[in-house]
Motif scaffolding. Structure first.
Motif, PDB file in Angstrom:
ATOM      1  N   ASP A 143     -78.292  66.318  -0.789  1.00  0.00           N
ATOM      2  CA  ASP A 143     -77.639  66.244   0.515  1.00  0.00           C
ATOM      3  C   ASP A 143     -77.529  64.806   1.014  1.00  0.00           C
ATOM      4  O   ASP A 143     -76.559  64.437   1.685  1.00  0.00           O
ATOM      5  N   ILE A 144     -78.474  63.982   0.670  1.00  0.00           N
ATOM      6  CA  ILE A 144     -78.483  62.581   1.091  1.00  0.00           C
ATOM      7  C   ILE A 144     -77.228  61.844   0.647  1.00  0.00           C
ATOM      8  O   ILE A 144     -76.737  60.931   1.326  1.00  0.00           O
ATOM      9  N   THR A 145     -76.668  62.239  -0.497  1.00  0.00           N
ATOM     10  CA  THR A 145     -75.465  61.582  -1.005  1.00  0.00           C
ATOM     11  C   THR A 145     -74.236  61.932  -0.183  1.00  0.00           C
ATOM     12  O   THR A 145     -73.239  61.213  -0.215  1.00  0.00           O
ATOM     13  N   CYS A 146     -74.305  63.047   0.542  1.00  0.00           N
ATOM     14  CA  CYS A 146     -73.125  63.521   1.274  1.00  0.00           C
ATOM     15  C   CYS A 146     -72.786  62.651   2.476  1.00  0.00           C
ATOM     16  O   CYS A 146     -71.638  62.618   2.912  1.00  0.00           O
ATOM     17  N   HIS A 147     -73.776  61.937   3.030  1.00  0.00           N
ATOM     18  CA  HIS A 147     -73.465  61.090   4.180  1.00  0.00           C
ATOM     19  C   HIS A 147     -73.751  59.608   3.944  1.00  0.00           C
ATOM     20  O   HIS A 147     -73.240  58.767   4.688  1.00  0.00           O
ATOM     21  N   ILE A 151     -72.173  66.607  -8.145  1.00  0.00           N
ATOM     22  CA  ILE A 151     -72.373  65.927  -6.867  1.00  0.00           C
ATOM     23  C   ILE A 151     -72.932  64.552  -7.195  1.00  0.00           C
ATOM     24  O   ILE A 151     -73.867  64.426  -7.983  1.00  0.00           O
ATOM     25  N   GLY A 152     -72.374  63.515  -6.584  1.00  0.00           N
ATOM     26  CA  GLY A 152     -72.911  62.180  -6.744  1.00  0.00           C
ATOM     27  C   GLY A 152     -72.193  61.324  -7.758  1.00  0.00           C
ATOM     28  O   GLY A 152     -71.233  61.753  -8.407  1.00  0.00           O
ATOM     29  N   PHE A 156     -84.661  66.942   6.840  1.00  0.00           N
ATOM     30  CA  PHE A 156     -84.853  66.390   5.498  1.00  0.00           C
ATOM     31  C   PHE A 156     -85.779  65.176   5.559  1.00  0.00           C
ATOM     32  O   PHE A 156     -85.717  64.389   6.510  1.00  0.00           O
ATOM     33  N   SER A 157     -86.595  65.022   4.529  1.00  0.00           N
ATOM     34  CA  SER A 157     -87.427  63.824   4.413  1.00  0.00           C
ATOM     35  C   SER A 157     -87.521  63.422   2.940  1.00  0.00           C
ATOM     36  O   SER A 157     -87.823  64.258   2.083  1.00  0.00           O
ATOM     37  N   TYR A 158     -87.253  62.143   2.660  1.00  0.00           N
ATOM     38  CA  TYR A 158     -87.324  61.590   1.310  1.00  0.00           C
ATOM     39  C   TYR A 158     -88.310  60.429   1.316  1.00  0.00           C
ATOM     40  O   TYR A 158     -88.183  59.501   2.127  1.00  0.00           O
ATOM     41  N   PHE A 212     -80.054  53.363  -5.145  1.00  0.00           N
ATOM     42  CA  PHE A 212     -80.640  54.577  -5.725  1.00  0.00           C
ATOM     43  C   PHE A 212     -79.786  55.787  -5.399  1.00  0.00           C
ATOM     44  O   PHE A 212     -79.432  56.583  -6.285  1.00  0.00           O
ATOM     45  N   VAL A 213     -79.419  55.948  -4.137  1.00  0.00           N
ATOM     46  CA  VAL A 213     -78.675  57.134  -3.706  1.00  0.00           C
ATOM     47  C   VAL A 213     -77.283  57.169  -4.316  1.00  0.00           C
ATOM     48  O   VAL A 213     -76.778  58.230  -4.700  1.00  0.00           O
ATOM     49  N   ASN A 214     -76.652  56.014  -4.440  1.00  0.00           N
ATOM     50  CA  ASN A 214     -75.311  55.962  -5.042  1.00  0.00           C
ATOM     51  C   ASN A 214     -75.312  56.361  -6.510  1.00  0.00           C
ATOM     52  O   ASN A 214     -74.252  56.675  -7.061  1.00  0.00           O
TER      53      ASN A 214
END
Length: 372
Positions: A66-70, A203-204, A97-99, A187-189
């Protein structure tokens, strides 16, 4: 290869079938003396998750991604996995959410909440317990301690639903290489979710999909692809051939050539997809591979799992129903997990028994030993 960027801990609450808070703790490492390559920086680098149907294995992947979505412009915003976003029995109309990341020896925690897939309610970023940034989308309360981004005016966002952290990142002219924000965004990208059940559903990593055939042909990977298939027990003689005015992968037989995509089995096409993603980018940071062996013979499942486990340069989570893969020869008890009833725990944490290398994990699993 040593990896310096990993997900350390993740939690989600009120997302799809996870009404209560679900915690995935990848720092819960035991001192087993075998298969140590599955552990990097004292964190679980390779995890295989089991669980009954409808336990939420796919939902867990969607939650982590989900973090990648925003924070990115990569695919995922319209993925069907995000339909019915909030738990149907919710009490509080938001998902939390928590990462927690290990990023170049920094402990980085990014938390946020949403009330639908696209709309953030709150964001917060900390580095080693020091607050770097937080923004409340409801009250507009804002605090920014990111040194490179002190002059950014967040009110200039044309889209008020846009992540403030993403806006800060995109509009800051210079980032130090070791900046926490840059490390997090890198990292997220490079996070990736995919599965073999549908053709190149992902996704991603990138904004739009591409043709698997064109990827192999245009990048001159035909010989490498043929070798990979042979390693998987698929004895194809591949070639290039014309396919309605464009070059396509062909199979050479004694009397004629045939288009690979028209003669390959479902399992072989799944291998094609796997090969594509393993060669698509050299910078993958994290992979969630859902039901990776849905179309594989058990020997092939074992080969692919070992193949992924040897790729220590990225962190991976795979899901499966195949108990044949449960073996200390392949992995270790703290790298196998069970997801059920909204909770996830490793085999090591799901039994009071001391597990040794000689134990038959599959037999223990089938005997209910890990139903703690």
């Amino acid at each position: 290869m040593e990896v310096n960027f990993m997900l350390k801990k993740f939690s989600v609450k009120n997302f799809k079938n996870f009404k209560n808070k679900l915690v995935l703790d990848l720092s819960k490492v035991r001192d087993y003396g075998f298969n140590s390559h599955l552990i990097q920086k004292n964190l679980i680098n390779k995890l295989l998750i089991y669980g009954p149907n409808n336990s939420g294995k796919s939902n867990l992947g969607a939650a982590i991604m989900d973090i990648t979505c925003h924070l990115t412009d990569n695919s995922g915003m319209d993925n069907l996995l995000y339909t019915y976003y909030i738990n149907g029995d919710y009490v509080d109309d938001k998902v939390e959410f928590s990462y927690e990341f290990f990023l170049a020896n920094k402990n980085v925690v990014y938390t946020y909440s949403k009330n639908n897939q696209r709309r953030l309610l709150y964001e917060e970023l900390k580095e080693d317990d020091k607050l770097l940034f937080k923004y409340n989308y409801v009250t507009n309360k804002y605090e920014n301690n990111i040194k490179e981004a002190q002059t950014i005016d967040i009110q200039k966002r044309s889209n008020k639903d846009m992540s403030v952290l993403k806006f800060i990142y995109n509009n800051t002219l210079y980032w130090e290489q070791d900046s926490t924000v840059k490390l997090l965004m890198d990292f997220v990208n490079n996070m990736l979710w995919f599965r073999s059940l549908k053709s190149n559903e992902f996704i991603g990593v990138m904004a739009n999909g591409e043709d698997l055939n064109d990827f192999v042909i245009n990048n001159r990977l035909l010989t490498k692809f043929e070798k990979f298939l042979k390693e998987c027990g698929q004895d194809y003689s591949l070639c290039e051939m014309d396919g309605n005015g464009r070059k396509v992968i062909g199979v050479k037989y004694q009397n004629y050539k045939a288009r690979f995509d028209l003669v390959a089995s479902t399992g072989t096409k799944s291998l094609w997809l796997f090969f594509y993603w393993m060669n698509r980018t050299k910078n993958i940071s994290f992979v969630f591979l859902d039901e990776f062996d849905a179309f594989y013979h058990y020997d092939l499942s074992s080969f692919i799992l070992k193949y992924v486990n040897d790729k220590t340069e990225f962190q991976s989570i795979l899901t499966s129903h195949n108990t044949y893969l449960i073996s200390n020869e392949i992995m270790r008890p703290d790298c196998y997990a069970i997801l059920d009833d909204g909770k996830i725990s490793s085999f090591a944490d799901s039994t009071n028994k001391t597990i040794r290398q000689a134990h038959n994990l599959e037999k223990m699993m089938l005997g209910g030993e890990f139903e703690k």
